[in-house]
Design a protein around this motif. Structure first.
Motif, PDB file in Angstrom:
ATOM      1  N   HIS A 126       0.818  -1.215   0.000  1.00 43.18           N
ATOM      2  CA  HIS A 126       0.000   0.000   0.000  1.00 43.18           C
ATOM      3  C   HIS A 126       0.852   1.266   0.000  1.00 43.18           C
ATOM      4  O   HIS A 126       0.493   2.259  -0.651  1.00 43.18           O
ATOM      5  CB  HIS A 126      -0.996  -0.005   1.158  1.00 43.18           C
ATOM      6  CG  HIS A 126      -2.156  -0.897   0.891  1.00 43.18           C
ATOM      7  ND1 HIS A 126      -3.174  -0.538   0.046  1.00 43.18           N
ATOM      8  CD2 HIS A 126      -2.429  -2.152   1.306  1.00 43.18           C
ATOM      9  CE1 HIS A 126      -4.052  -1.536  -0.042  1.00 43.18           C
ATOM     10  NE2 HIS A 126      -3.613  -2.527   0.724  1.00 43.18           N
ATOM     11  N   LEU A 127       1.973   1.259   0.700  1.00 39.48           N
ATOM     12  CA  LEU A 127       2.859   2.423   0.691  1.00 39.48           C
ATOM     13  C   LEU A 127       3.456   2.637  -0.689  1.00 39.48           C
ATOM     14  O   LEU A 127       3.560   3.784  -1.168  1.00 39.48           O
ATOM     15  CB  LEU A 127       3.951   2.268   1.740  1.00 39.48           C
ATOM     16  CG  LEU A 127       3.509   2.383   3.201  1.00 39.48           C
ATOM     17  CD1 LEU A 127       4.636   2.001   4.129  1.00 39.48           C
ATOM     18  CD2 LEU A 127       3.001   3.786   3.487  1.00 39.48           C
ATOM     19  N   GLU A 128       3.852   1.547  -1.346  1.00 44.23           N
ATOM     20  CA  GLU A 128       4.407   1.678  -2.692  1.00 44.23           C
ATOM     21  C   GLU A 128       3.341   2.153  -3.679  1.00 44.23           C
ATOM     22  O   GLU A 128       3.636   2.937  -4.586  1.00 44.23           O
ATOM     23  CB  GLU A 128       4.991   0.340  -3.165  1.00 44.23           C
ATOM     24  CG  GLU A 128       6.275  -0.022  -2.463  1.00 44.23           C
ATOM     25  CD  GLU A 128       6.815  -1.372  -2.852  1.00 44.23           C
ATOM     26  OE1 GLU A 128       8.017  -1.600  -2.594  1.00 44.23           O
ATOM     27  OE2 GLU A 128       6.064  -2.209  -3.400  1.00 44.23           O
ATOM     28  N   LYS A 129       2.136   1.691  -3.493  1.00 41.11           N
ATOM     29  CA  LYS A 129       1.024   2.075  -4.365  1.00 41.11           C
ATOM     30  C   LYS A 129       0.730   3.575  -4.234  1.00 41.11           C
ATOM     31  O   LYS A 129       0.383   4.242  -5.214  1.00 41.11           O
ATOM     32  CB  LYS A 129      -0.193   1.238  -4.006  1.00 41.11           C
ATOM     33  CG  LYS A 129      -1.265   1.215  -5.057  1.00 41.11           C
ATOM     34  CD  LYS A 129      -2.329   0.218  -4.659  1.00 41.11           C
ATOM     35  CE  LYS A 129      -3.478   0.298  -5.632  1.00 41.11           C
ATOM     36  NZ  LYS A 129      -4.555  -0.598  -5.300  1.00 41.11           N
ATOM     37  N   GLU A 130       0.854   4.114  -3.016  1.00 44.03           N
ATOM     38  CA  GLU A 130       0.605   5.536  -2.777  1.00 44.03           C
ATOM     39  C   GLU A 130       1.665   6.417  -3.401  1.00 44.03           C
ATOM     40  O   GLU A 130       1.404   7.548  -3.763  1.00 44.03           O
ATOM     41  CB  GLU A 130       0.520   5.817  -1.267  1.00 44.03           C
ATOM     42  CG  GLU A 130      -0.722   5.247  -0.612  1.00 44.03           C
ATOM     43  CD  GLU A 130      -0.686   5.397   0.908  1.00 44.03           C
ATOM     44  OE1 GLU A 130       0.222   6.054   1.444  1.00 44.03           O
ATOM     45  OE2 GLU A 130      -1.601   4.848   1.560  1.00 44.03           O
ATOM     46  N   ASN A 131       2.891   5.931  -3.489  1.00 39.33           N
ATOM     47  CA  ASN A 131       3.989   6.722  -4.055  1.00 39.33           C
ATOM     48  C   ASN A 131       4.019   6.486  -5.498  1.00 39.33           C
ATOM     49  O   ASN A 131       4.364   6.372  -6.405  1.00 39.33           O
ATOM     50  CB  ASN A 131       5.330   6.375  -3.408  1.00 39.33           C
ATOM     51  CG  ASN A 131       5.488   7.112  -2.103  1.00 39.33           C
ATOM     52  OD1 ASN A 131       4.933   8.176  -1.917  1.00 39.33           O
ATOM     53  ND2 ASN A 131       6.265   6.550  -1.216  1.00 39.33           N
TER      54      ASN A 131
END
Length: 72
Positions: A67-72
């Motif tokens: 999810h963190l990678e998806k947000e960036n």
């Protein structure tokens, strides 16, 4: 036939604590093989429960990283 030394080496290689090895060997030497096997099965279940707990933690981290990678 396995020798006591073979059994002890195998139990140590499997990461069994000394107390468990002693208990198993006492049962084995007194001919209480079924009781010894039950003891090993209980230890195996405890180890497997630990593996499952670590897998759950890894899954939580994977989810967060995704999810963190998806947000960036």
């Amino acid at each position: 036939m396995r020798t006591d030394a073979d059994l002890i080496r195998n139990l140590k290689d499997a990461g069994c604590p000394e107390e468990l090895i002693g208990s198993f060997m006492d049962l084995y030497r007194s001919g209480r093989i079924k009781d010894g096997l039950r003891l090993l099965q209980q230890h195996r279940r405890a180890l497997l429960d630990g593996v499952h707990e670590e897998e759950r933690k890894i899954n939580c981290l994977d989810y967060m990283v995704y999810h963190l990678e998806k947000e960036n």
